[in-house]
Design an enzyme around this catalytic site. Structure first.
Site, PDB file in Angstrom:
ATOM      1  N   ASP A 117       0.842  -1.190   0.000  1.00 38.63           N
ATOM      2  CA  ASP A 117       0.000   0.000   0.000  1.00 38.63           C
ATOM      3  C   ASP A 117       0.880   1.245   0.000  1.00 38.63           C
ATOM      4  O   ASP A 117       1.882   1.304   0.711  1.00 38.63           O
ATOM      5  CB  ASP A 117      -0.911  -0.005   1.243  1.00 38.63           C
ATOM      6  N   HIS A 124      -3.575  14.227   0.755  1.00 31.10           N
ATOM      7  CA  HIS A 124      -3.724  13.360   1.925  1.00 31.10           C
ATOM      8  C   HIS A 124      -2.491  13.454   2.824  1.00 31.10           C
ATOM      9  O   HIS A 124      -2.610  13.572   4.046  1.00 31.10           O
ATOM     10  CB  HIS A 124      -3.936  11.907   1.481  1.00 31.10           C
ATOM     11  N   GLU A 191      -9.969   4.173   4.219  1.00 33.36           N
ATOM     12  CA  GLU A 191      -9.138   4.912   3.272  1.00 33.36           C
ATOM     13  C   GLU A 191      -9.641   4.562   1.880  1.00 33.36           C
ATOM     14  O   GLU A 191      -9.632   3.388   1.489  1.00 33.36           O
ATOM     15  CB  GLU A 191      -7.655   4.554   3.441  1.00 33.36           C
ATOM     16  N   GLU A 193      -9.265   4.106  -1.788  1.00 32.11           N
ATOM     17  CA  GLU A 193      -8.095   3.909  -2.629  1.00 32.11           C
ATOM     18  C   GLU A 193      -8.458   3.169  -3.906  1.00 32.11           C
ATOM     19  O   GLU A 193      -9.549   2.615  -4.034  1.00 32.11           O
ATOM     20  CB  GLU A 193      -7.030   3.083  -1.883  1.00 32.11           C
ATOM     21  N   ASP A 225      -8.894   0.577   2.502  1.00 33.57           N
ATOM     22  CA  ASP A 225      -7.841   0.198   3.450  1.00 33.57           C
ATOM     23  C   ASP A 225      -8.322   0.597   4.859  1.00 33.57           C
ATOM     24  O   ASP A 225      -7.965   1.654   5.375  1.00 33.57           O
ATOM     25  CB  ASP A 225      -6.548   0.929   3.061  1.00 33.57           C
ATOM     26  N   ARG A 229      -7.038   3.982  13.651  1.00 35.91           N
ATOM     27  CA  ARG A 229      -6.090   5.089  13.858  1.00 35.91           C
ATOM     28  C   ARG A 229      -5.448   5.060  15.234  1.00 35.91           C
ATOM     29  O   ARG A 229      -4.295   5.499  15.397  1.00 35.91           O
ATOM     30  CB  ARG A 229      -6.811   6.424  13.677  1.00 35.91           C
ATOM     31  N   GLN A 232      -2.845   2.284  15.173  1.00 35.53           N
ATOM     32  CA  GLN A 232      -1.788   2.737  14.262  1.00 35.53           C
ATOM     33  C   GLN A 232      -0.882   3.786  14.911  1.00 35.53           C
ATOM     34  O   GLN A 232       0.350   3.717  14.816  1.00 35.53           O
ATOM     35  CB  GLN A 232      -2.448   3.313  13.003  1.00 35.53           C
ATOM     36  N   LYS A 245      -3.737  -1.894  10.407  1.00 35.57           N
ATOM     37  CA  LYS A 245      -4.187  -2.012   9.018  1.00 35.57           C
ATOM     38  C   LYS A 245      -4.475  -3.449   8.615  1.00 35.57           C
ATOM     39  O   LYS A 245      -5.275  -3.682   7.704  1.00 35.57           O
ATOM     40  CB  LYS A 245      -3.072  -1.502   8.080  1.00 35.57           C
ATOM     41  N   THR A 249      -8.674  -5.631   4.425  1.00 32.66           N
ATOM     42  CA  THR A 249      -8.616  -4.700   3.304  1.00 32.66           C
ATOM     43  C   THR A 249      -9.673  -5.176   2.314  1.00 32.66           C
ATOM     44  O   THR A 249      -9.632  -6.330   1.890  1.00 32.66           O
ATOM     45  CB  THR A 249      -7.226  -4.728   2.627  1.00 32.66           C
ATOM     46  N   GLU A 352      -9.268  12.789   7.899  1.00 33.06           N
ATOM     47  CA  GLU A 352      -9.209  14.121   7.294  1.00 33.06           C
ATOM     48  C   GLU A 352     -10.567  14.814   7.297  1.00 33.06           C
ATOM     49  O   GLU A 352     -10.656  16.015   7.545  1.00 33.06           O
ATOM     50  CB  GLU A 352      -8.709  14.020   5.852  1.00 33.06           C
TER      51      GLU A 352
END
Ligand code: MN
Length: 408
Positions: A117, A124, A191, A193, A225, A229, A232, A245, A249, A352
């Site tokens: 990834d 971002h 996420e 993607e 993904d 948080r 992480q 993560k 996925t 975000e």
């Protein structure tokens, strides 16, 4: 609507023809399918019925044999499929081999080999830098404009759209906490993607040049993904993402061949730092893609990230991940990195969109900072095709399921 008569303007018309793997109702047998409108063609059975030489590539429970066959075969098979679903002489043979999409079970379409990834959206990366390193002079790390940053993920937990995602548990420690605690993540995120699917392998010790991207990469899919948080943030220093993560996925069930996206190819954003020669694509054919992504939480659209804003292209990512001599395998999957555009409502993660929980989103069913149990997240996308047509990229959807673990 009979499958041959897909309405004008359908994003899954004969100009698209994405590949997947399905089981008909009442069967567990997996078959390669090609989507046309709201139907699925049993591609192996069609090849057999027509007496096509491509039966050996299509009559399988995964896309892997087709992926491995290479660019000439990909083109030939696509040309044959286009004829089968459009030439009236094939109609009688083919028509009985379609299944309504709503009646079939869709599976992970290929055996995922390695999973990588990236982190290639400048918007971002800048947003994440501002959030996590508010005091830093530059929100981008010093390497960001020189190489596409990435990490190796966990291929065994790549799941197809529609698979539930259990809220992961793990360690977290907020800045004010005296010690780490264990329990279900309280900052579960997405996420948005795009995933690129490698077909043709490469030899160890032989880097793949930028210009060879389309010899190796078969097509693309949508990819979520999922990211915890809190897990992480505590674990990632100094080796990067790990358990925050690797629990799941999600990918879309349909792989769109790159050949269906020729009209969506665009130049990437202007490079503010000249890349080293192996990443310098100024003399290459443009390898950005104009993909229009939407993110919906419980059916409510919260963001529309534009893929054409990605700083590093998929060709540069491929060149970078092999430049040390690492080899590719059929079924390798690599994610673009979270896709975020310059506008607030173009951001590809809740991190975000809510500025790490500071600005909750207002949804019809209440406020959201991070995901709650029962939330369904759906990414969908389309790309411009020829003459104003749209190429549908399908969707990747997943529901968050409560952790069975208790806080410890
Ligand atoms: Mn990611």
């Amino acid at each position: 609507m009979p499958p041959f008569d897909v309405p004008e303007g359908d994003p899954f018309g004969p100009h698209n023809l994405p590949y997947g793997v399905f089981s008909p109702a009442g069967s567990t047998e997996r078959r390669v399918g090609v989507r046309l409108g709201d139907h699925v063609l049993d591609a192996g059975a069609a090849a057999r019925a027509i007496g096509s030489p491509y039966t050996s590539l299509l009559a399988h429970p995964t896309l892997n044999p087709l992926l491995a066959a290479g660019r000439t075969a990909w083109s030939d098979v696509r040309r044959a499929l286009t004829a089968w679903v459009t030439v009236p002489a094939h109609r009688e043979t083919i028509e009985r081999l379609f299944y309504p999409l709503s009646s079939v079970t869709l599976h992970l379409p290929f055996e995922v080999a390695d999973y990588v990834d990236f982190y290639s959206s400048e918007h971002h990366a800048r947003n994440a830098g501002h959030i996590f390193r508010p005091d830093a002079e530059n929100p981008l790390t010093p390497n960001w404009k020189h190489l596409p940053i990435g990490y190796h993920g966990r291929s065994g937990t790549v799941v197809v759209s529609g698979t539930d995602v259990v809220r992961p548990s793990g360690q977290r420690k907020g800045p004010a906490d005296p010690a780490p605690v264990f329990g279900p993540s309280v900052r579960l995120d997405i996420e948005a993607e795009v995933g690129f699917v490698v077909g043709v392998p490469s030899k160890r010790g032989r880097p793949v040049a930028l210009g060879d991207f389309r010899e190796h990469v078969f097509g693309l899919c949508l990819l979520n993904d999922w990211s915890a948080r809190d897990i992480q943030a505590w674990e990632y220093v100094p080796l990067g993402p790990f358990l925050g993560k690797s629990f799941a996925t999600s990918v879309s069930a349909w792989i769109t061949p790159l050949e269906a996206l020729e009209d969506a190819r665009v130049a990437p954003p202007e490079r503010t730092h000249p890349p080293l020669p192996y990443l310098d694509d100024s003399d290459e054919e443009p390898c950005g893609y104009d993909l229009r992504i939407s993110i919906a939480v419980n059916g409510h659209t919260v963001s529309e990230p534009p893929f054409h804003t990605m700083y590093w292209t998929a060709a540069q990512q491929l060149a970078h991940m092999t430049v040390n001599g690492a080899s590719l395998r059929t079924g390798d999957l690599y994610g673009s990195g979270t896709v975020s555009g310059p506008e607030e409502r173009q951001r590809g993660s809740l991190l975000e969109l809510t500025w790490n929980g500071r600005d909750p989103l207002e949804l019809p069913d209440g406020k959201r900072t991070y995901l709650e149990d029962g939330d369904v997240v759906t990414l969908s996308a389309w790309a411009p095709g020829a003459d104003g047509a749209r190429v549908g990229l399908g969707e990747v959807s997943g529901r968050v399921v409560a952790s069975s673990r208790r806080t410890d």
